[in-house]
Design an enzyme around this catalytic site. Structure first.
Site, short mmCIF file in Angstrom:
data_model
loop_
_atom_site.label_atom_id
_atom_site.label_comp_id
_atom_site.label_asym_id
_atom_site.label_seq_id
_atom_site.Cartn_x
_atom_site.Cartn_y
_atom_site.Cartn_z
N CYS A 128 -6.03 -2.35 6.11
CA CYS A 128 -6.99 -1.31 5.73
C CYS A 128 -8.25 -1.85 5.08
O CYS A 128 -9.33 -1.36 5.34
CB CYS A 128 -6.34 -0.24 4.87
SG CYS A 128 -5.02 -0.79 3.81
N CYS A 172 0.83 -1.21 0.00
CA CYS A 172 0.00 0.00 0.00
C CYS A 172 0.87 1.26 0.00
O CYS A 172 0.58 2.22 -0.72
CB CYS A 172 -0.93 0.00 1.21
SG CYS A 172 -2.06 1.39 1.26
#
Length: 367
Positions: A196, A100
């Protein structure tokens, strides 16, 4: 540093909030961006992005900056989630936070910020930067309990040149204290712990929707079958919980481990679809003196010279002394002390003191 236009990634958490406030206080023109990286079932009890955006907006209001809501869900699915699933399907255990950072926060977000006329971006990561002879070095955060350089090891010179980590010089306690003193509404908000896109939901339940799974036998180190697994993708090396074989007393305990010593995942035999477990935390099959890594990424843009360094094979692990050797397709590490549950797909990150040099994906480990 003279005043600049700086775009801050506001997550709704206290770290990014204090980051934005520190930069505003220094006289910079600060713009907040809230990144939405996941859309599927976002209204479920486990995803908190709506709540987080409200918190980010409240923080921006107190600090006196604008905040923009930007949707990177498509990029996230293509660049992070697809790779995450590929790795799990291949029997490895990826780290989506590393991906990410490399693909979203310091690529898609950085590109967006530059289009907004930013000169720099800033995030609430606990890491530090310095320049030595024109080279940008990535350093550990000063709070050893919060250092996040491990997750940032794929960042390039071009990315670091445009990045600031204002709270890297602070302890977490100091960050919370600042947040309270200036009246930030999220000063006491607890740190997020989930990945996330998964949040706090049960991990196996989530993966179950996306991965094909074929049940098979769970065997011990002597080849005896102890139970059934639900699919190799759902287990990681060193895993202790959720094996469904607790208290298998009559199977015969490891000598010295005691009848009720816990079982741990030690190997995944993809060719036979067998999950291999061993009893006792210190079982030899859980210890590795060497590893090989590929898919390398070096902060300086080139591999370090062979020699003695320190490495982490997982986040929140103490630095382990090792000898580093570069190879044709990656690198090898030989540790002074065997390392526990070295896991293919995780990142092996190399350090020279406080300097994070970069690393690669663990391909295999040995005795």
């Amino acid at each position: 540093m003279s005043p600049q236009r700086i775009v801050v990634g506001l997550s709704g958490g206290v770290d990014s909030a204090v980051t934005a406030w520190l930069l505003k206080r220094q006289g910079h023109e600060v713009v907040g961006i809230f990144m939405k990286n996941w859309e599927d079932d976002d209204d479920s009890e486990y995803c908190s992005s709506n709540v987080d955006f409200v918190d980010a907006a409240a923080v921006a209001d107190v600090i006196g900056i604008e905040v923009e809501h930007v949707n990177f869900a498509a990029e996230y699915k293509d660049r992070v989630f697809a790779e995450f699933l590929r790795e799990y399907q291949a029997g490895r255990t990826p780290n989506p936070d590393v991906l990410c950072n490399a693909e979203i926060k310091f690529k898609a977000f950085l590109d967006h910020a530059m289009r907004l006329g930013a000169e720099k971006i800033a995030t609430g990561h606990y890491a530090r930067l310095r320049q030595v002879d024109g080279e940008h070095q990535l350093l550990k955060g000063l709070d050893p309990a919060k250092d996040q350089s491990y997750f940032l090891h794929r960042l390039t010179q071009a990315q670091l040149a445009k990045t600031l980590f204002p709270i890297g010089e602070l302890k977490k306690t100091a960050v919370r204290q600042i947040a309270e003193e200036i009246g930030l509404p999220n000063a006491k908000k607890k740190d997020s712990t989930g990945i996330c896109f998964i949040g706090e939901r049960p991990f196996r339940e989530f993966l179950n929707r996306y991965l094909s799974h074929e049940p098979g036998p769970i065997q011990d180190d002597r080849g005896r079958t102890l139970g059934r697994h639900v699919g190799l993708s759902f287990y990681t090396l060193g895993q202790r919980q959720g094996l469904g074989i607790g208290g298998v007393k009559e199977r015969g305990a490891v000598r010295g481990a005691g009848d009720h010593a816990p079982w741990f995942v030690a190997r995944k035999d993809l060719s036979r679809n067998v999950l291999v477990v061993v009893q006792g935390h210190d079982h030899p099959w859980l210890q590795s003196a060497t590893l090989t890594a590929d898919a390398t990424s070096w902060v300086a843009g080139h591999a370090p010279v062979p020699g003695v360094y320190a490495a982490k094979t997982r986040y929140r692990q103490a630095d382990a002394a090792c000898r580093y050797e570069s190879g044709d397709a990656g690198f090898g590490l030989r540790f002074e002390q065997p390392q526990w549950a070295v896991t293919p797909g995780q990142s092996a990150v190399l350090y020279d003191g406080d300097v994070c040099l970069g690393g690669g994906l663990i391909a295999g480990a040995g005795g």
